[in-house]
Design an enzyme around this catalytic site. Structure first.
Site, PDB file in Angstrom:
ATOM      1  N   ASP A   6       2.805  -4.409   9.427  1.00 53.92           N
ATOM      2  CA  ASP A   6       2.636  -5.691   8.737  1.00 53.92           C
ATOM      3  C   ASP A   6       3.267  -6.810   9.581  1.00 53.92           C
ATOM      4  OD1 ASP A   6       1.974  -7.365   6.598  1.00 53.92           O
ATOM      5  OD2 ASP A   6       3.918  -7.068   5.603  1.00 53.92           O
ATOM      6  N   HIS A   7       2.533  -7.881   9.796  1.00 52.28           N
ATOM      7  CA  HIS A   7       3.046  -9.056  10.535  1.00 52.28           C
ATOM      8  C   HIS A   7       3.633  -8.712  11.896  1.00 52.28           C
ATOM      9  CE1 HIS A   7       2.391 -11.990   7.366  1.00 52.28           C
ATOM     10  NE2 HIS A   7       2.843 -11.093   6.509  1.00 52.28           N
TER      11      HIS A   7
ATOM     12  N   ASP B 138       4.575  -6.813  -1.681  1.00 48.41           N
ATOM     13  CA  ASP B 138       5.939  -6.405  -1.354  1.00 48.41           C
ATOM     14  C   ASP B 138       6.894  -6.845  -2.472  1.00 48.41           C
ATOM     15  OD1 ASP B 138       8.283  -5.649  -0.229  1.00 48.41           O
ATOM     16  OD2 ASP B 138       8.158  -6.872   1.561  1.00 48.41           O
TER      17      ASP B 138
END
Ligand code: G3H
Ligand code: 13P
Ligand code: ZN
Length: 310
Positions: A83-84, A257
């Protein structure tokens, strides 16, 4: 079944109009809660780790815990996603380390720089059978004091999205239509730009669309945190109805999240508040894991529509 990429699940999501939950993982209880929920719902699922989650949990543990989940639930259809990803090196580390999907987040760069960086990651990842999510547009939070005009400029431009996908060859695209990360997404009414989503989808109908910052900030969990000693006033997320609409309107991946953080914290706070003498971690991590499962199951079944789509 081994870890899978997101290719097949996204194709099915676009054909059958549902979304796949992408849940952030940081430890064993979170992974178990998500795996148990997805297995029970016979739903595809994405477990994603940010670079700080990888630093925290450590790469080998994350991979092995996913393997353990698959050993326990052999039919689970699960992708392990970065993620990211902040740079090429982190993406490369995850591609080499057994992730089946990576995100390169070049949204803070200029259009051309974002394209160049994304293309570099795509070339490396594709050669190794790993898929790539990219991001175009900027997610702002209510904490970012920007005026309406500036906020408008942050939304993903549909024409740019089309050019971006063509030039980078990315497999999926995260877009900005009004969501933001964290527990404070809206000051007033929640509002998402479904008109922009529609325009993007019309231009790139075969590219799976990703929605970041898509936690509901579940009011019951916020209340529970606050009731048992927390202090998270005024928290607000994307209502379930909007996420459901997004899942029917071409969004294939919905990132969560914050809701998992709230789920875990609410239950742990409750145990400590009700029994200050408790100090066996199993005493508070068991209800925390249960609440993770319940939260994920609700999203899969009632909001994203991915039950029985594995
Ligand atoms: O979008 C970011 C995710 O919520 C991950 O956050 O970098 O604190 O792990 P993190
Ligand atoms: P939330 O903060 O809304 O859960 O968003 C999570 C996310 O986008 C992870 O990439
Ligand atoms: Zn995100």
């Amino acid at each position: 079944m081994p870890l899978v990429t997101t290719k097949n699940m996204f194709e099915k999501s676009m054909k059958e109009h549902f979304a796949i939950g992408a849940f952030n993982v940081n430890n064993m209880e979170i992974i178990q809660g998500i795996a148990d929920a997805a297995a029970e719902e016979n739903s595809p699922v994405i477990m994603q780790a940010s670079s700080s989650a990888i630093k925290y949990a450590r790469m080998a543990y994350l991979r092995k815990m996913l393997e353990a989940a698959l050993e326990e639930h052999p039919n689970l259809q699960v992708a392990l996603h970065l993620d990211h990803g902040p740079d090429f090196e982190t993406c490369k580390m995850c591609v080499d380390g057994g992730f089946t999907s990576v995100m390169i987040d070049g949204s803070k760069y200029s259009f051309e720089e974002n394209i160049a960086l994304t293309k570099q990651v795509v070339d490396y990842a594709h050669a190794k059978g790993v898929v790539v999510e990219a991001e175009l547009g900027k997610l702002a939070g209510v904490e970012d004091e920007v005026n309406v005009e500036a906020k408008d400029a942050m939304y993903t431009d549909p024409a740019q999205a089309e050019e971006f996908v063509k030039r980078t060859g990315c497999d999926s695209l995260a877009i900005a239509i009004g969501t933001s990360h964290g527990a404070y997404k809206f000051k007033g009414e929640a509002r998402l730009r479904f008109d922009i989503l529609k325009e993007i989808k019309a231009r790139i109908p075969n590219t799976p669309i990703v929605l970041h910052g898509a936690s509901t900030v579940i009011p019951e969990l916020v209340e529970m945190c606050n009731k048992y000693g927390g202090n998270i006033p005024g928290a607000k997320g994307v209502p379930d109805e909007m996420l459901h609409e997004a899942s029917l309107s071409g969004v294939s991946k919905i990132n969560v999240d914050t809701d998992l953080r709230l789920a875990m914290t609410a239950e742990i706070r409750k145990v400590f508040a009700e029994d200050p003498s408790a100090f066996d971690p199993r005493k508070y991590l068991t209800p925390a894991r249960e609440q993770i499962k319940k939260t994920v199951q609700h999203k899969i079944r009632d909001v994203f529509g991915s039950s029985n789509k594995a």
